[in-house]
Design a protein around this motif. Structure first.
Motif, PDB file in Angstrom:
ATOM      1  N   SER A   1     -41.470 -20.767  -1.643  1.00  0.00           N
ATOM      2  CA  SER A   1     -40.935 -20.290  -0.132  1.00  0.00           C
ATOM      3  C   SER A   1     -40.530 -19.254   0.376  1.00  0.00           C
ATOM      4  O   SER A   1     -40.589 -19.563   1.182  1.00  0.00           O
ATOM      5  N   ARG A   2     -39.234 -19.154  -0.265  1.00  0.00           N
ATOM      6  CA  ARG A   2     -38.522 -18.231   0.249  1.00  0.00           C
ATOM      7  C   ARG A   2     -39.027 -16.788   0.587  1.00  0.00           C
ATOM      8  O   ARG A   2     -39.764 -16.813   0.402  1.00  0.00           O
ATOM      9  N   GLN A   3     -38.137 -16.098   0.228  1.00  0.00           N
ATOM     10  CA  GLN A   3     -38.362 -14.569   1.550  1.00  0.00           C
ATOM     11  C   GLN A   3     -39.084 -13.637   0.470  1.00  0.00           C
ATOM     12  O   GLN A   3     -40.172 -12.723   0.992  1.00  0.00           O
ATOM     13  N   HIS A   4     -38.195 -13.367  -0.785  1.00  0.00           N
ATOM     14  CA  HIS A   4     -38.863 -12.407  -1.549  1.00  0.00           C
ATOM     15  C   HIS A   4     -40.539 -13.234  -1.877  1.00  0.00           C
ATOM     16  O   HIS A   4     -41.079 -11.849  -2.202  1.00  0.00           O
ATOM     17  N   VAL A   5     -40.618 -13.831  -2.423  1.00  0.00           N
ATOM     18  CA  VAL A   5     -42.018 -14.423  -2.361  1.00  0.00           C
ATOM     19  C   VAL A   5     -42.924 -14.301  -1.579  1.00  0.00           C
ATOM     20  O   VAL A   5     -44.572 -13.643  -1.551  1.00  0.00           O
ATOM     21  N   LEU A   6     -42.126 -14.073   0.134  1.00  0.00           N
ATOM     22  CA  LEU A   6     -43.704 -14.191   0.827  1.00  0.00           C
ATOM     23  C   LEU A   6     -43.282 -12.428   0.916  1.00  0.00           C
ATOM     24  O   LEU A   6     -44.973 -12.207   1.612  1.00  0.00           O
ATOM     25  N   ASP A   7     -42.552 -11.765   0.716  1.00  0.00           N
ATOM     26  CA  ASP A   7     -42.383 -10.442   0.949  1.00  0.00           C
ATOM     27  C   ASP A   7     -43.274  -9.829  -0.185  1.00  0.00           C
ATOM     28  O   ASP A   7     -44.711  -8.712   0.003  1.00  0.00           O
ATOM     29  N   LEU A   8     -43.657 -10.214  -1.247  1.00  0.00           N
ATOM     30  CA  LEU A   8     -43.799  -9.786  -2.522  1.00  0.00           C
ATOM     31  C   LEU A   8     -45.719 -10.114  -2.219  1.00  0.00           C
ATOM     32  O   LEU A   8     -46.739  -9.387  -2.575  1.00  0.00           O
ATOM     33  N   LYS A   9     -46.405 -11.070  -2.075  1.00  0.00           N
ATOM     34  CA  LYS A   9     -47.566 -12.203  -1.736  1.00  0.00           C
ATOM     35  C   LYS A   9     -48.031 -10.642  -0.438  1.00  0.00           C
ATOM     36  O   LYS A   9     -49.181 -10.346  -0.841  1.00  0.00           O
ATOM     37  N   GLN A  10     -47.591 -10.582   0.894  1.00  0.00           N
ATOM     38  CA  GLN A  10     -47.999  -9.643   2.300  1.00  0.00           C
ATOM     39  C   GLN A  10     -47.820  -8.441   1.361  1.00  0.00           C
ATOM     40  O   GLN A  10     -48.812  -7.806   1.429  1.00  0.00           O
ATOM     41  N   SER A  11     -47.043  -7.669   0.211  1.00  0.00           N
ATOM     42  CA  SER A  11     -47.011  -6.277  -0.478  1.00  0.00           C
ATOM     43  C   SER A  11     -48.701  -6.101  -1.127  1.00  0.00           C
ATOM     44  O   SER A  11     -48.648  -5.011  -0.950  1.00  0.00           O
ATOM     45  N   LEU A  12     -48.596  -7.524  -1.367  1.00  0.00           N
ATOM     46  CA  LEU A  12     -49.611  -7.223  -2.455  1.00  0.00           C
ATOM     47  C   LEU A  12     -51.288  -7.232  -2.145  1.00  0.00           C
ATOM     48  O   LEU A  12     -52.209  -6.342  -2.361  1.00  0.00           O
ATOM     49  N   GLU A  13     -51.580  -8.000  -0.659  1.00  0.00           N
ATOM     50  CA  GLU A  13     -52.414  -7.523   0.162  1.00  0.00           C
ATOM     51  C   GLU A  13     -54.314  -8.509  -0.201  1.00  0.00           C
ATOM     52  O   GLU A  13     -54.533  -7.601  -0.395  1.00  0.00           O
ATOM     53  N   GLY A  14     -53.534  -9.126  -1.249  1.00  0.00           N
ATOM     54  CA  GLY A  14     -54.462  -9.804  -1.918  1.00  0.00           C
ATOM     55  C   GLY A  14     -55.144  -9.916  -3.836  1.00  0.00           C
ATOM     56  O   GLY A  14     -55.749  -9.947  -3.742  1.00  0.00           O
ATOM     57  N   ARG A  15     -54.271  -8.351  -4.457  1.00  0.00           N
ATOM     58  CA  ARG A  15     -54.515  -8.044  -5.009  1.00  0.00           C
ATOM     59  C   ARG A  15     -54.365  -8.716  -6.132  1.00  0.00           C
ATOM     60  O   ARG A  15     -53.213 -10.007  -5.585  1.00  0.00           O
ATOM     61  N   LYS A  16     -54.493  -9.397  -6.954  1.00  0.00           N
ATOM     62  CA  LYS A  16     -53.966  -9.586  -8.850  1.00  0.00           C
ATOM     63  C   LYS A  16     -52.783  -9.413  -8.861  1.00  0.00           C
ATOM     64  O   LYS A  16     -52.385  -7.832  -9.262  1.00  0.00           O
ATOM     65  N   LEU A  17     -51.860 -10.315  -9.367  1.00  0.00           N
ATOM     66  CA  LEU A  17     -50.192 -10.087  -9.906  1.00  0.00           C
ATOM     67  C   LEU A  17     -50.371  -9.993 -11.438  1.00  0.00           C
ATOM     68  O   LEU A  17     -50.737 -11.151 -12.304  1.00  0.00           O
ATOM     69  N   ILE A  18     -49.741  -8.669 -12.376  1.00  0.00           N
ATOM     70  CA  ILE A  18     -49.146  -8.729 -13.764  1.00  0.00           C
ATOM     71  C   ILE A  18     -48.066  -9.283 -13.615  1.00  0.00           C
ATOM     72  O   ILE A  18     -47.363  -7.959 -12.845  1.00  0.00           O
ATOM     73  N   MET A  19     -47.207  -9.850 -14.345  1.00  0.00           N
ATOM     74  CA  MET A  19     -45.728 -10.305 -14.612  1.00  0.00           C
ATOM     75  C   MET A  19     -45.063  -9.758 -15.891  1.00  0.00           C
ATOM     76  O   MET A  19     -45.736 -10.042 -16.764  1.00  0.00           O
ATOM     77  N   SER A  20     -44.352  -9.202 -15.838  1.00  0.00           N
ATOM     78  CA  SER A  20     -43.492  -9.166 -17.243  1.00  0.00           C
ATOM     79  C   SER A  20     -42.232  -8.903 -16.600  1.00  0.00           C
ATOM     80  O   SER A  20     -41.922  -7.818 -16.041  1.00  0.00           O
ATOM     81  N   VAL A  21     -40.993  -9.191 -17.912  1.00  0.00           N
ATOM     82  CA  VAL A  21     -40.101  -9.486 -17.316  1.00  0.00           C
ATOM     83  C   VAL A  21     -39.169  -9.448 -18.747  1.00  0.00           C
ATOM     84  O   VAL A  21     -39.528 -10.266 -19.680  1.00  0.00           O
ATOM     85  N   ASP A  22     -38.321  -8.359 -18.990  1.00  0.00           N
ATOM     86  CA  ASP A  22     -37.730  -7.827 -20.357  1.00  0.00           C
ATOM     87  C   ASP A  22     -36.629  -7.230 -19.978  1.00  0.00           C
ATOM     88  O   ASP A  22     -36.428  -6.422 -18.829  1.00  0.00           O
TER      89      ASP A  22
END
Length: 481
Positions: free
Chosen positions: A245-266
């Motif tokens: 529920s932190r702001q960085h997560v809320l910002d990401l969810k808002q920017s996706l506008e309902g799109r599916k998200l694929i995450m990669s971290v390396d």
């Protein structure tokens, strides 16, 4: 029980061990707190020769002492940037085409190992056990033995160990393996890595290996074993939920506008298969037009070894590929790939994993890959995402619920992404539970405790002995008579 002495190329600061660090730092610090001890290694600073030759800087946190030293520019260039990362790293990751060998750098690598070992000796007590980590420090035990240190010394390799025909490309390969044989116990991430080491001993060192991991080569006896490094999955699950529920997560969810998200971290590294991953995502958009505008790939790739030419090249190549693909498929309100070349706090990453529908982890070759395990642990068990994982990651042998892919097959990866994005909830939950059971069975504590248990069980060389195989055989004959 004696103290634990941990030796690694870099030492995590006391602050890093209390939350943001992962993997090695968390596991090692836990063991050090239990027994008391010292964590010794490079501070990460390049300093003058006068500063480098001073005694190590000591910082205490409870029962743990952090002992660090700087490197001179010459030592950094030869030991770290040179032989460690321009020779050993590419060859051990099966990229001989990117490796270079220079005698001066190899000499610097051995010199720095001997210099570091000499610094550590002043901190040692007779009943300490010493746990050395990773490819930067292969000759470390040999240097300690040369100065008369008889303590039990173990070594854990966090990256793959290459097959003999690959290792032979390093001119001083025999010296390196002989140095490894000065350890009492060598730990590998996978059975294939251990097998490659045994194969070298048999074929190129006239050594012998028994079924229980006891080996003899270069006049020494040692033990080997497989110790799969893990994570603390329940801690990750708790933290990822707390941060959702932190702001960085809320910002990401808002920017996706309902799109599916694929995450990669390396880390930004050529061994991680990043270019191949981008092209697989491009194939998804090309072959499945319904996903255009409906799925986003977020690739976080913090810079690493930015003063090494091959790493500069991979960064430029990724920027080009991301720009090319985005130029082809972007819309006024849609960017297919968000490529972020920056560092993020570990717990922020875990919460982002929790929000994603797919974890895309496709290294070309990797020792274990803890990102894959962290992705699984961070998921919401009521609505988990799907892990798409390279067959060449050590974690693939444990995570049977993942969709396993060959990172050289862009269409195969594309098809796995299609399957992951469309997978029904019941199957996702079943796969997630399978993987969570595996993570709990072999968590970070099991890795740490099993290695240290086996190291402590190694017979200690008698006073005045050189620890050689022949001496140990004679001792056993004398005891039996």
């Amino acid at each position: 029980m004696g103290r634990l002495i941990v030796v690694s190329n870099r030492v995590a600061t006391p602050t890093e061990t209390k939350g943001s660090a992962g993997g090695l730092a968390v596991g090692v610090f836990g063991a050090l707190k239990d027994t008391g001890g010292v964590w010794f290694g490079w501070s990460g600073d390049v300093v003058s020769e006068t500063v480098a030759n001073a005694g190590p800087t000591l910082e205490t946190d409870g029962t743990v002492t952090f002992a660090t030293t700087g490197l001179t520019r010459k030592d950094y260039d030869q030991y770290y940037r040179g032989f460690s990362n321009a020779t050993l790293w590419p060859v051990f990751h099966y990229r001989n085409d990117l490796a270079r060998y220079e005698r001066e750098e190899y000499a610097g690598y051995r010199r720095v190992n001997a210099w570091l070992a000499h610094k550590l000796i002043k901190l040692l007590e007779p009943d300490d056990i010493i746990w050395v980590h990773d490819y930067h420090l292969i000759p470390f035990a040999e240097a300690l033995r040369a100065e008369g240190i008889r303590n039990r010394i173990g070594f854990f390799l966090h990256i793959p160990f290459p097959s003999p025909q690959i290792l032979l490309n390093i001119p001083p390969h025999e010296e390196l393996v002989k140095s490894l044989c000065c350890y009492d116990l060598i730990g590998f991430q996978t059975e294939n890595d251990e097998l490659a080491f045994h194969d070298y001993l048999r074929r190129h060192a006239r050594g012998t290996v028994s079924g229980d991991g006891h080996a003899e080569a270069f006049g020494r006896e040692l033990r080997t074993g497989v110790y799969r490094i893990g994570v603390f999955p329940d801690d990750i699950a708790e933290q990822s939920k707390r941060y959702e529920s932190r702001q960085h997560v809320l910002d990401l969810k808002q920017s996706l506008e309902g799109r599916k998200l694929i995450m990669s971290v390396d880390r930004l590294d050529y061994s991680k298969g990043l270019v191949e991953r981008f092209r697989a995502f491009e194939a998804l958009l090309e072959r499945s037009p319904e996903w255009r505008g409906n799925v986003t790939l977020v690739q976080i790739a913090p810079p690493t070894r930015s003063d090494v030419t091959t790493y500069q090249d991979i960064r430029q190549q990724l920027e080009y590929e991301a720009g090319r693909i985005n130029g082809k498929y972007s819309g006024l309100d849609y960017t297919p790939i968000r490529y972020l070349n920056q560092q993020y706090d570990r717990w922020k990453l875990m919460s982002l994993f929790r929000e994603s529908q797919v974890g895309f982890v496709t290294p070309l070759h990797d020792g274990m890959n803890l990102v894959a395990k962290e992705y699984v642990a961070a998921q919401n068990p009521d609505d988990p995402g799907v892990l798409v994982l390279s067959m060449f990651a050590g974690a693939a042998a444990e995570l049977e619920g993942a969709l396993i892919v060959n990172p050289h097959d862009s269409i195969g990866m594309c098809e796995a992404l299609q399957r992951a994005l469309a997978m029904p909830l019941d199957e996702r939950k079943r796969r997630h539970e399978i993987d969570m059971q595996a993570l709990r069975k072999n968590d970070l504590g099991v890795w740490r405790d099993s290695f240290l248990r086996d190291l402590r069980s190694v017979p200690l060389a008698a006073p005045g002995s050189d620890g050689s195989a022949e001496k140990k055989k004679q001792d056993r004959r004398d005891a039996a008579s």
